[in-house]
Design an enzyme around this catalytic site. Structure first.
Site, PDB file in Angstrom:
ATOM      1  N   HIS A 111      15.671  -3.822  -2.276  1.00 17.68           N
ATOM      2  CA  HIS A 111      16.303  -2.517  -2.289  1.00 17.68           C
ATOM      3  C   HIS A 111      16.379  -1.915  -3.685  1.00 17.68           C
ATOM      4  CE1 HIS A 111      19.844   0.149  -2.547  1.00 17.68           C
ATOM      5  NE2 HIS A 111      19.304   0.637  -1.443  1.00 17.68           N
TER       6      HIS A 111
ATOM      7  N   CYS B 178       2.899   5.035   3.580  1.00 17.64           N
ATOM      8  CA  CYS B 178       4.094   5.411   2.838  1.00 17.64           C
ATOM      9  C   CYS B 178       4.845   4.182   2.356  1.00 17.64           C
ATOM     10  CB  CYS B 178       5.005   6.301   3.691  1.00 17.64           C
ATOM     11  SG  CYS B 178       5.590   5.505   5.187  1.00 17.64           S
TER      12      CYS B 178
ATOM     13  N   GLY C 103      -9.258 -19.504 -24.978  1.00 12.81           N
ATOM     14  CA  GLY C 103      -8.820 -20.776 -24.420  1.00 12.81           C
ATOM     15  C   GLY C 103      -9.942 -21.777 -24.350  1.00 12.81           C
TER      16      GLY C 103
ATOM     17  N   ARG D 280     -21.109 -20.949 -30.869  1.00 12.12           N
ATOM     18  CA  ARG D 280     -19.944 -20.278 -30.265  1.00 12.12           C
ATOM     19  C   ARG D 280     -20.105 -20.226 -28.758  1.00 12.12           C
ATOM     20  NH1 ARG D 280     -20.840 -16.677 -34.864  1.00 12.12           N
ATOM     21  NH2 ARG D 280     -18.942 -16.523 -36.121  1.00 12.12           N
TER      22      ARG D 280
ATOM     23  N   LYS E 122     -20.875 -12.259 -25.250  1.00 12.66           N
ATOM     24  CA  LYS E 122     -21.227 -12.302 -26.664  1.00 12.66           C
ATOM     25  C   LYS E 122     -22.745 -12.373 -26.839  1.00 12.66           C
ATOM     26  CE  LYS E 122     -18.734 -15.217 -29.022  1.00 12.66           C
ATOM     27  NZ  LYS E 122     -17.781 -15.016 -30.131  1.00 12.66           N
TER      28      LYS E 122
ATOM     29  N   MET F 171     -13.599 -23.494 -26.180  1.00  9.89           N
ATOM     30  CA  MET F 171     -13.869 -24.111 -27.471  1.00  9.89           C
ATOM     31  C   MET F 171     -13.894 -23.095 -28.606  1.00  9.89           C
ATOM     32  SD  MET F 171     -17.096 -26.204 -28.851  1.00  9.89           S
ATOM     33  CE  MET F 171     -17.688 -24.758 -29.717  1.00  9.89           C
TER      34      MET F 171
ATOM     35  N   SER G 170       1.674   7.425   9.883  1.00 11.93           N
ATOM     36  CA  SER G 170       1.931   6.955   8.532  1.00 11.93           C
ATOM     37  C   SER G 170       2.273   5.473   8.653  1.00 11.93           C
ATOM     38  CB  SER G 170       3.079   7.735   7.907  1.00 11.93           C
ATOM     39  OG  SER G 170       3.376   7.206   6.632  1.00 11.93           O
TER      40      SER G 170
ATOM     41  N   ARG H 138     -18.186  -5.834 -29.032  1.00 13.15           N
ATOM     42  CA  ARG H 138     -17.714  -5.823 -27.642  1.00 13.15           C
ATOM     43  C   ARG H 138     -16.837  -4.594 -27.455  1.00 13.15           C
ATOM     44  NH1 ARG H 138     -13.604 -11.017 -28.328  1.00 13.15           N
ATOM     45  NH2 ARG H 138     -12.424 -10.117 -30.045  1.00 13.15           N
TER      46      ARG H 138
ATOM     47  N   TYR I 191      -4.369  10.353   3.162  1.00  7.20           N
ATOM     48  CA  TYR I 191      -3.558  10.394   1.951  1.00  7.20           C
ATOM     49  C   TYR I 191      -2.825   9.079   1.762  1.00  7.20           C
ATOM     50  CZ  TYR I 191       0.571  10.852   4.864  1.00  7.20           C
ATOM     51  OH  TYR I 191       1.555  10.591   5.767  1.00  7.20           O
TER      52      TYR I 191
END
Lengths: 889, 889
Positions: free
Chosen positions: A455, A844, A104, A95, A25, A106, A776, A339, A864
Site C-alpha cells: 500500500h 492499469c 570481477g 587482458r 575489448k 581476471m 483494463s 568503449r 495503452y
C-alpha cells in the site's frame, strides 16, 4: 589432431561486429586498428576457445597452442621484437574481455615476456635499467598473484623489507640494484609458495596467463556479477594479447583515461585524467594524483590535439560517447581501449538529443540511447551524489526521490505537524488506506514491512513522494514512539532522511540536489511520442495528480480509484455509517450524503483531464478497510471490560459502543481479503453503492457540460471473474446514465468497461467483451492470482529468497511475468477481440510504468498502458523503444 | 392466415419419444394408448403452442383454435358424446404437463364441458342428479379458482352457508336440489367477482382453460421451482385434454395411485392407495382415508389383477418403476397417467440391480439408474424420515450423516469429554487445524461461519462425521459457553442433534436410522468398476481413513496431508519449537525429533494401502497455523501488561514469554495466508523441513519392505507456481531417496509429482512436467485463484447471493467450474502430456467426489480422481456413468 577452427584473430582481422567472438575489448581494438588508429598490434583469443576450454574441464582445445604460437610469430615480425630476446624483447599485455563489460574477472597482466634475459634486453632498449627491473618485479608480482594465486601481501612484505633496508619511502626511489635483489627474492618466494620455479619461458608464461583468464570466467566474483546483472553463463571471455607500449619511460610519456564528452552533463568537451611518466597501474595505486585532461594541452599540445581528433573520429565511427584508454610513449599516442562511456541519466538525454542534432544518429536511435527507467531519476530530488554518507538502514526502494524530515509515528500526528508546515517522514510498520491523510502531509514514507507493491509503495509512487518499504532491520516501537536500527535510536521529532531511489535511510539531514527537466528531456520525449503507437495514460486519484500526469504527457487517466476519496477525514464517518447500516434504507441514507462529495471529486478529476478519457474504477477494496483494526479494538474492549468490572461506569458505557464496532469488524473480517468480498462483488450484493457512484460520475459530467467543458468519463467495473457480473453491473451503470440524462436533458459521452484481474475473467474474455467497451488488466491482482502470491506477503516472506536463489528471474510485481501472466493477458486479448475487434485494451497495474512490461504490452497489441504520473515519461520512452526495436528486427 | 404447423396431437398420434413436444404426461398417455392400455381418449396441445403463445404476449398462435376444434370433433366422434349435449355430454379434464415433472403449475380442471344444459344430460346419462350437480358445482369452483383467479374461500363460504341451512356436515349429504341452488349462487358469485357471466359455451371454457395452463408456466411458484431445479425457462408446458371417466358413480367405481414396486425398499410388490366411489380430488381433500392397494384385491379382484398386469406391461415397456394414476368406472379400469416413480436411494440401487437380473436392462443402463450423489445417503446414519421434527436452525449441509450429542464449545473439552465416552457435538464459530483433536473425539461439528469447503467441512467429510457449517443464525457466546438460536439458548452440556445431509440443527435427541450397505449396493458398484476407465482414489490422512477408503473401493490414496499429523497434541510443542527456531541448526534439532513420529505415520498409512500408491503431500499450510491466535494473544498480553504495571510480578514474568510468542505470530502473520508463505515455498526457503519429511517417507518404505510388504509411496510437492520450484524440490526428494537407499541397502519404488494449484502451474505445465512423474490438481486452490475467491470467505459473504441471483449457476467449490477452471485444467493436461505423453494426472480437491466434476475429469483425460473416503462409491458410480453416457452419445 589439428583442427581447422579459427581460435585466434589478429586485431587487423577483426571488427566491432565480432563482439560475441572477440569480446567487447577485442572487437573494439580490432575496429580501431581497422580505421587506422594507432593501436599497438596484437591478437585476440576467441570466447569460443574459452567455452571449449571450460567445457573440456580446463583443457585447451586442439590447435589453440599452435595458433597462439603462429600469431605470436606474426606479432614478432610486425614489431621487429622477439619474445625473450636479449636485445629487443617483445613484451605483451594480457587482458580478459567478454562480450559484455564484466568487472570481477581476471585483472590485467602487463609486461609478460620478461625473464632473466629479456629484462636485460629491456634495460638496454630503453636505456633505463631501473625501469626494466621495476617492470620485471611488477610482472612477477602480478603473475604470482593472478596466475599462481599467491597472496598479494607476500610480495608486499618483501618489497617493504627492502624499502626499509634502503631507508626509502616510495617504490621508485629504489635503485636498479636493489630492484634486482627484489626480483631475486620474489623468485625464491614463488618457488617456496608454489613449489615451482617462476616460468622463464615467455610462451609458458603466456599459456598460463591465458588459462588464468579462462578460469577467471568462473571465479565467484564473476559468477555473482553475472547473476546480479542477468548475464548468461555461456558467453565466455576472450583474451587480448597486445604488444606493450610504455607510458613510464620519461616525461614525454604518460597514460590516461578520457571520455569524448562530459559523462556527467553531456557537455561537448574532453573529460578525463592523465599522468605523465606512468603506467595505468600507477593511477590505481593512488600514489600520484592524476590531473585533469585539459592540462595535457599545456604539456603535450600535439598529443592533446591528436586525442581530440581521435575522439571525434571514434564518436563519428561508433556514434556514441566513448571512454578511451591511451598511453603516450615518447611523445607518440597509442590507443589501448575504447568503449561506450557510462553516463548519468541527464547526460544520456542530452547526448541522445545532441547526437541527432549533429547528424550522427536519427531520432529512432536517439530514443534507444536512454534507459527508460533512468528518466525517473531526473524527475525527483536526490541526495547529492558527491556526499559521503553512511546509511543507518536499508529497505526496498519503493518510490524514488529523497526527503528529509522529522520522524513521526502515526498518520494523525503526521497530518497535524505536516499541516503546520514542518517537514515530516511518516514511519510505520506498514500503512493502510486509513493513513492516507498522514501520507499527504508527509515528505516521504518509511515502513518496516511490505514489498515494492504494498500500500505505502503504491500510494507514495502515485503521489511522487519518496518511499522506502520492507526496511526490516528497523525495530519500530509505536508505544514509545521510536525506532531503533542497530545501536541507533530515533525518537519522534528526530530528523531523518530517506532515499527512495536506493532504499537508504540516514540519520539527520543530508545534502540534496534538485531535479532538472531540461529542454533535451522534452525534445527526446516528443520524438518518442512521434514514434510510439502505444498510448500512455496515468493512474491518478486526485485533480492534482491528474494535472501532474497531464503535464508529464499522459493521454488519459487509466485508473482513478474511488476508495481514496472515501478516506478523507470528513467523509470516513459517513462511509462507516454506510457500512454499519443494517438495512438497505439506512445504507441509502448514508450514500445520499456521500453523493455530492463524490460528485465534486469527479468534477475535479474529469475536469482536470478535459477532453481526455478518465477511467473511474467503482469501489474496490473490502469494506472492513474503512473500519478500525480488529486486533486493536479487541485489546481496547478487553481493557475496558476489566475497568467496567472494577466498577468504572464510563468504561461500561464506552464498552458497549466499542463492542458493537468490534462485532461489525468481525463480521466483515476475512481470512484472505484479497480474494474476498470486494470489487464488483460489492456492487452485486449492494447495488446501491455503485448506483450512487455512477450517479456522482454522470452528474459531474452534466455539470462540466453545462460549464462548456468536454468531460470523457469511463466507468470501470473492478475484479470481474464471471461475465454475468459485467452484464449486471453494466446494466446498472447504463440505467443510471439514462436516468441522469433524462433528468437533466444533458447528453454526455461515456463508456463502461471491465477490469480483468482474475485468470477466469481472461479465460472468459469473449463473453465479458459482450458487455464491455474496454478492458483494463489490473496486473497487480492478476499476478497475485496467477501465481497464487499475495503481494503484501510474498516479498518479505519468500520472494526475495526466490529471486536471490534464481527460482524466479524477476520480481513479477515489478516486471510483468511474460511466461505466465503474459500468456493469460494474450489469451484475454485474443478472446476479447474475437467478440469486439476494436475493443480498447490497457493495463492499469504498477507494471504500466516499467519498461519491459511496456514492451510486452506493445507486442501484445494493447492500446495503452497506464502508469503512475512520475512514470509516464518512462512509459512514453519505453513504448517508443519497443516500436523502434520491432521496426529494426 | 392458416398455418400448416401441427399444434395438436391425438393420444393415438403421439409416443413416449415426443416428450419435448407433448410433455411427460402427454407423451406417456400417448404411449399407453399406443400399446393398447385402456386410456380415456383425448389429445395434447403441444409445448410449442405454449411457447408461441407466451412469446406473442398471451395470444394463441394462428390455427390453434381451429385445430382444437377439429380434435374436439374427433373426440366427440370417438366417444359418441357431444360437447354441451343435453343427452350424452362430452366432459373433459384439462391438465398441464411439461417435459420435466414440475409441480407448481396450474392444477387439474375436471368436468369441463358442464353447463346448465349438459348438467341435465349428465344427470340423465348417469341416472344420478346429485352426482351431476355436484360435478357442476365442483367444476365452477375449480374453474373460478384457477382460470378466473377467484379466491377459493369465496366458494367455500357459499357452500358452508347451504350446509348450515340444510343442517348437514358433509358435502355429499346435500340434496340435488340444494346443489342446484349452490350452482346458481356460484354463478352469481362469478358474475359479481369477475363482472362476467360464467361461460356456458364449452368451447369457450376450454379455450380459457388452455390459456390458464399456458399462463401458469410463468406463475411465481413455477418460476421459483424451475430456478431451484435448474430447468430452462423455454421448455413450455403442453396441455392434455382427456375425456372424463368417473370413479365416483358408485361402489363399483374408484380411483387410486399405485407404484409398480415399493419405492421405499424396491421390493417387487404393488404399492399404493385407492378409494372406491371417489374422484382423485377426494383423496387430496382428506375427508376419507385412502386404503392400501392390497385391499383392492378383496373388493375388485379383477381390477387388482388387471392393474398388476398393466404394471408389469408398463415396466416391461418403460423398463423402469412406474407411478400410475388410475380410475375405475363401473368396474372398468382406466389409466390416467404413468411416469417413472420417485424412489429412495436404497430402492434405486435395488431396482437397478433387480432390473438387470430380470433381464429388463443391461448393466450399463443400471449404473445410470442411481443418482451418484444419492449413494452417500446410504452410507451414513440419518434422522428417521418418519419423524416430524422442527429444526431450531439451519446451516450449510457440509458433511452428511446425523448425530446427537452434548454441545461442547472448545476442542480441548470435546477431546476430554468425548474421550471419556460421552457423545459430544463440537460447536465453534469456525474450526482451525488446532481443533483436530477435538473433532476426532466428537460425533459431529457445528459452526456458525464458513462454507462448504471450509476447514471443518473438509476435515469432517474426510472423517465421515456429520458437519454443519455457516449456520449464521446461531449466536455463539464462547465466554458463557452457550449458543442461542431465536429464543432458544443451548448451554454446554445440553443435548443437540445435527443432520449434516440437510443442515438442520435440532434441540435434544432425535430418532435415527442406521445405514444399510446392501448386497445390491456392492453389486452395482462392481458393475460400475467393470465399466469405468477412470481411477478412483481417496484423500486420507490416517491409517483408519485409508482402511475405510480401501473398503469403499479406493485404488490408491491421492492425497495424504501431512499437516494434520503435525497437530497431534504431543507433537504440536515440537512443531512450535521448530517454528520458533531462529537458526537452521535449532530448526534441524526440532525436526530430528519429529522424524520418527512422521516415519511411524507413514508406515501406518502406506502400510494400510499395501500394494497401492499413496501420494503424500509435503507440508502445505502456513506455519502460523501451528501457533496460537494472534488476536487472543494480543488481548492476553495487554491484560498481563496492566497487571504487571500494577505490580504483579508473576504477570510480569508471564508477559515476557507471551510477548515473545506474539512477536513470532506477528512476524508470520499474513494479509492473505492462502496466497502466502506456504506450500513448496516453505520447502524452498526451509529445505530441511521437506528433507525430514522425505526421509520419514523413505525410511517408512524401507521398514515396510523389510517386513515383506509392498509400499508404494509417491511424494507430492504442493502449490507449484514455477517449474523451477518443482525442479529444486524433486532434486531434494531424489537426493534423500538415494541417501536412504544407500544407507539401508534397501530398494523401494517411489515417484515425485506436482500439485498444480495455481493457474501459472498449468500455464507452464510443459515445463513442470519435465520434473514430475505425476500431476495432481488441487482444485480447491485452483478454483480460488482462478476466480479470485477465497473459499473461507466467499460462501458466507457473497457466494450464496451469487447463486441465489443466478450470477453463477453452481457453487464452483462444489461442482468444478468447467468454463474457467476446467479450461485451465485442460490446458495443463495438454501441455503436461506434450512433455510426458504418459503423465499420470489426477485431482485431489473436494471435487473428486462430485459427480459432475468426475464426469469432467473423465472427458478431460484424467487418470484418476481422489475423493474423501465416503465419496469413493459416489465417484466410482459417477465415473461409470460418464463412460456409459459417452459410449451412448
Amino acid at each position: 589432431m589439428a583442427t581447422s577452427k579459427q581460435y585466434v584473430y589478429a586485431f587487423s582481422q577483426g571488427s566491432a561486429r565480432m563482439r560475441d567472438l572477440l569480446g567487447g575489448k577485442g572487437a573494439n581494438l580490432a575496429e580501431m586498428t581497422g580505421i587506422g588508429l594507432p593501436v599497438p598490434p596484437g591478437f585476440t583469443i576467441s570466447t569460443e576457445a574459452c567455452n571449449e576450454y571450460n567445457a573440456a574441464g580446463g583443457r585447451f582445445p586442439d590447435g589453440l597452442v599452435d595458433a597462439i604460437g603462429e600469431y605470436l610469430g606474426k606479432l614478432e615480425a610486425q614489431t621487429g621484437k622477439r619474445f625473450g630476446d636479449l636485445e629487443n624483447p617483445l613484451l605483451v599485455s594480457v587482458r580478459s574481455g567478454a562480450a559484455v563489460s564484466m568487472p570481477g574477472m581476471m585483472d590485467t597482466i602487463l609486461n609478460l615476456g620478461l625473464n632473466d634475459q629479456s629484462v636485460r634486453g629491456l634495460a638496454k632498449a630503453t636505456n633505463n635499467p631501473r625501469f626494466a627491473y621495476d617492470s620485471y618485479r611488477r610482472f612477477i608480482q602480478m603473475f604470482g598473484n593472478v596466475v599462481l594465486r599467491m597472496e598479494h601481501r607476500r610480495f608486499e612484505e618483501v618489497l617493504e623489507r627492502h624499502k626499509e633496508q634502503a631507508g626509502v619511502k616510495f617504490d621508485h626511489e629504489l635503485s636498479p640494484e636493489i630492484l634486482q635483489q627484489v626480483v631475486a627474492d620474489y623468485r625464491v618466494l614463488v618457488q617456496k609458495d608454489t613449489g615451482e620455479e617462476f616460468p622463464q619461458d615467455p610462451r609458458e608464461q603466456l599459456g598460463k596467463a591465458v588459462k588464468a583468464v579462462f578460469d577467471s570466467w568462473n571465479n565467484p566474483r564473476a559468477i555473482v556479477y553475472r547473476k546480479i546483472n542477468k548475464i548468461p553463463d555461456d558467453l565466455g571471455t576472450a583474451v587480448n594479447v597486445q604488444s606493450m607500449v610504455f607510458g613510464n619511460l620519461g616525461f614525454d610519456c604518460g597514460t590516461g583515461v578520457v571520455f569524448t564528452r562530459n559523462p556527467n552533463t553531456g557537455a561537448r568537451e574532453l573529460y578525463g585524467e592523465f599522468l605523465t611518466n606512468a603506467q595505468g597501474e600507477d593511477v590505481v595505486a593512488g600514489i600520484r594524483t592524476p590531473r585533469p585532461i585539459a592540462q595535457l594541452r599545456e604539456e603535450m599540445a600535439e598529443v592533446h590535439d591528436q586525442l581530440r581528433r581521435v575522439g571525434e573520429l571514434l564518436e563519428s565511427h561508433f556514434k556514441d560517447l566513448q571512454d578511451i584508454e591511451f598511453t603516450v610513449e615518447r611523445g607518440k599516442l597509442y590507443m589501448l581501449q575504447t568503449r561506450s562511456g557510462k553516463r548519468t541519466a541527464g547526460a544520456a538525454v542530452k547526448l541522445a538529443v545532441d547526437f541527432v542534432e549533429e547528424g550522427r544518429i536519427d531520432r529512432r536511435e536517439a530514443v534507444l540511447r536512454v534507459q527508460a527507467d533512468q528518466l525517473e531519476k531526473l524527475m525527483h530530488r536526490g541526495i547529492d551524489p558527491a556526499a559521503k554518507l553512511e546509511p543507518v538502514a536499508k529497505g526496498l526502494p519503493a518510490s524514488p526521490g529523497a526527503a528529509t524530515g522529522i520522524a513521526v509515528f502515526d498518520a494523525d500526528r503526521a497530518e497535524q505537524i505536516g499541516g503546520e508546515g514542518q517537514k515530516v517522514i511518516l514511519v510505520r510498520p506498514e500503512t493502510t488506506p486509513d493513513d492516507i491523510h498522514g501520507i499527504v502531509q508527509s515528505q516521504g514514507v518509511l515502513t518496516s514491512r511490505g514489498g515494492m507493491t504494498c500500500h505505502a509503495a503504491i500510494v507514495a509512487r502515485g503521489m511522487g513522494k519518496p518511499c522506502i518499504v520492507g526496511c526490516e532491520s528497523l525495530r519500530i516501537d509505536l508505544t514509545n514512539r521510536l525506532f531503533s536500527a542497530g545501536d541507533l535510536a530515533v525518537r519522534e521529532g528526530d530528523l531523518i532522511s530517506i532515499d527512495g531511489a536506493t532504499g537508504n535511510v540516514y540519520a539527520g539531514a543530508v545534502p540534496m540536489v534538485d531535479p532538472q527537466l531540461s529542454g533535451e528531456f522534452q525534445t527526446l520525449l516528443e520524438w518518442a511520442d512521434e514514434i510510439r503507437t502505444l498510448g500512455v495514460w496515468a493512474n491518478a486519484d486526485t485533480p492534482a495528480d491528474a494535472r501532474k500526469a497531464r503535464e508529464f504527457g499522459a493521454e488519459g487517466i487509466g485508473l482513478a480509484r474511488t476508495e481514496h476519496m472515501f478516506m478523507a477525514p470528513e467523509r470516513l464517518p459517513v462511509v462507516q455509517e454506510m457500512i454499519m447500516a443494517e438495512t438497505e434504507e439506512d445504507r441509502r441514507a448514508a450514500l445520499a450524503k456521500l453523493l455530492p462529495m463524490q460528485q465534486s471529486d469527479f468534477e475535479g478529476i474529469v475536469g482536470a483531464m478535459d477532453g481526455l478519457p478518465v477511467i473511474i474504477r467503482l469501489l474496490d477494496p473490502p469494506l472492513h478497510e474503512f473500519l478500525p483494526d480488529g486486533e486493536e479494538l479487541a485489546v481496547e474492549v478487553a481493557l475496558l471490560r476489566d475497568k467496567a468490572k472494577a466498577g468504572d461506569a464510563a468504561a461500561g458505557l464506552e464498552l458497549a459502543k466499542r463492542e458493537a464496532v468490534l462485532r461489525k469488524v468481525r463480521s466483515l473480517s476475512e481470512f484472505n481479503p484479497m480474494l474476498g468480498f470486494r470489487g464488483c462483488r460489492l456492487g452485486i450484493v449492494f447495488p446501491e453503492i455503485y448506483e450512487m457512484q455512477s450517479r456522482a460520475i454522470f452528474q459531474a459530467a452534466v455539470a462540466l457540460r453545462r460549464a462548456g467543458r468536454d468531460p470523457r468519463p469511463e466507468v470501470m467495473i473492478p475484479l470481474i471473474s464471471e461475465p454475468r457480473e459485467m452484464e449486471l453491473m453494466r446494466a446498472l451503470v447504463v440505467k443510471v446514465a439514462n436516468e441522469v440524462q433524462a433528468e437533466t436533458k444533458v447528453e454526455f459521452p461515456y463508456e463502461v468497461g471491465a477490469c480483468l484481474e482474475t485468470p477466469r475473467s481472461a479465460l472468459l474474455a469473449d463473453e465479458v467483451a459482450r458487455h464491455a467497451d474496454f478492458f483494463s488488466y489490473g496486473t497487480n491482482d492478476m499476478t497475485q492470482t496467477t501465481f497464487g502470491f499475495s503481494r503484501d506477503d510474498a516479498e518479505a516472506k519468500f520472494l526475495h529468497h526466490y529471486i536471490n536463489s534464481k527460482v524466479l528471474k524477476d520480481n513479477p510485481f515489478m516486471s510483468l511475468d511474460r511466461r505466465g501472466v503474459g500468456r493469460i493477458l494474450q489469451l484475454g486479448n485474443e478472446l476479447g477481440r474475437k467478440t469486439r475487434p476494436n475493443l480498447k485494451i490497457g493495463i492499469c497495474g504498477e507494471h504500466g510504468g516499467e519498461p519491459s512490461s511496456v514492451e510486452f504490452c506493445y507486442h501484445a497489441g494493447f492500446n495503452y498502458v497506464s502508469a503512475s504520473p512520475y512514470r509516464v515519461p518512462v512509459a512514453r520512452l519505453a513504448a517508443a523503444q519497443a516500436r523502434v526495436r520491432e521496426l529494426r528486427a
